[in-house]
Design a protein around this motif. Sequence first.
Motif, PDB file in Angstrom:
ATOM      1  N   CYS A  48     -82.815 -96.342  57.813  1.00  0.00           N
ATOM      2  CA  CYS A  48     -82.992 -96.775  56.422  1.00  0.00           C
ATOM      3  C   CYS A  48     -84.206 -97.691  56.326  1.00  0.00           C
ATOM      4  N   LYS A  54     -78.603 -96.827  52.057  1.00  0.00           N
ATOM      5  CA  LYS A  54     -77.974 -95.757  51.290  1.00  0.00           C
ATOM      6  C   LYS A  54     -78.055 -94.463  52.089  1.00  0.00           C
ATOM      7  N   VAL A  55     -76.896 -93.914  52.407  1.00  0.00           N
ATOM      8  CA  VAL A  55     -76.832 -92.720  53.245  1.00  0.00           C
ATOM      9  C   VAL A  55     -76.034 -91.644  52.523  1.00  0.00           C
ATOM     10  N   LEU A  56     -76.553 -90.437  52.556  1.00  0.00           N
ATOM     11  CA  LEU A  56     -75.861 -89.282  51.991  1.00  0.00           C
ATOM     12  C   LEU A  56     -75.316 -88.443  53.142  1.00  0.00           C
ATOM     13  N   ASN A 169     -75.350 -96.555  42.258  1.00  0.00           N
ATOM     14  CA  ASN A 169     -76.516 -97.427  42.414  1.00  0.00           C
ATOM     15  C   ASN A 169     -76.213 -98.723  43.157  1.00  0.00           C
ATOM     16  N   LEU A 184     -78.316 -85.897  44.383  1.00  0.00           N
ATOM     17  CA  LEU A 184     -78.812 -87.204  44.789  1.00  0.00           C
ATOM     18  C   LEU A 184     -80.017 -87.073  45.708  1.00  0.00           C
ATOM     19  N   SER A 185     -80.884 -88.060  45.652  1.00  0.00           N
ATOM     20  CA  SER A 185     -82.015 -88.133  46.569  1.00  0.00           C
ATOM     21  C   SER A 185     -81.865 -89.397  47.403  1.00  0.00           C
ATOM     22  N   ARG A 186     -81.664 -89.222  48.701  1.00  0.00           N
ATOM     23  CA  ARG A 186     -81.528 -90.349  49.614  1.00  0.00           C
ATOM     24  C   ARG A 186     -82.429 -90.107  50.817  1.00  0.00           C
ATOM     25  N   SER A 187     -83.059 -91.174  51.313  1.00  0.00           N
ATOM     26  CA  SER A 187     -83.987 -91.020  52.433  1.00  0.00           C
ATOM     27  C   SER A 187     -83.257 -90.685  53.726  1.00  0.00           C
ATOM     28  N   ARG A 189     -80.216 -88.633  55.219  1.00  0.00           N
ATOM     29  CA  ARG A 189     -79.271 -87.553  54.910  1.00  0.00           C
ATOM     30  C   ARG A 189     -78.792 -86.964  56.229  1.00  0.00           C
TER      31      ARG A 189
END
Length: 256
Positions: A48, A54-56, A169, A184-187, A189
């Motif tokens: 991160c 933030k993790v998907l 959020n 969703l867009s997460r860095s 994944r």
Amino acid sequence: LAIVDSKEQLGKEKKLRDANKHETIMGAFEDIYGVKTPINVKDIFNTCKEFGKKVLVFGRAGIGKITFCRYVSHQWAKSALWPEYNLVVLISLRSLTENRYSPLSSGKSYSLVDIVVKECFSRDLSEEDKNLLREQLNKRTVLWLLDGYDNIVQNVSSHLQHVFEQLINTPHHIVTSRPYFNTLSRSVRVEIVGFTDGNISKYVEVFFNQLRDKFPNALLEGQKVLKFLRLNPRIWGIAHIPVNLELICSIWSETD
């Protein structure tokens, strides 16, 4: 459970989608869901880059997403994971329905405190306790585990939209979802791809060990199941999905 980098996973899934012949499809399937090099759960936040973590986490139906959430919650409670967090909150997003959360009077909306009280406590809290909880939730030492994004994203009731966006959020969270329903867009994944080979052996051993009182030769039957799976690569491939392995063991145990 094995967790792999989703970049690798997406490339292999493209191979599966582009395959034309049945044999090619099965080969690709085994490659995707077969042996994996696990990523240690405690390390999933390491990549991160932003201030918030933030993790998907992707996973197909039956692969173990809610089990993953419960596992990390339990490990945190035992002080075995992520000591930087003072609180971990597990919320099943599929519970955010109109039947469970009726519309409030005009101008009012549900808060994070309302959701946590209803989903995590067996009774209502006093106003004093709610204020203490609100103070805790406002701190940046809370990790939210939000399970089942795919179950709600297309059907969020209008009166729950605000609190749903608040959850999504939050500065530190893990969101789980099936891969084909994600917006969703997460860095970071990652994807749960199922049992490792060792997990399969252990599951079969435990499953048939529990049947010893009913079947004297239960342990032998467990060994037969493992031999059968290893001799059939296609079935061995799908056995990495937990619900499939449970079905295989159940059917085997009920067959004369």
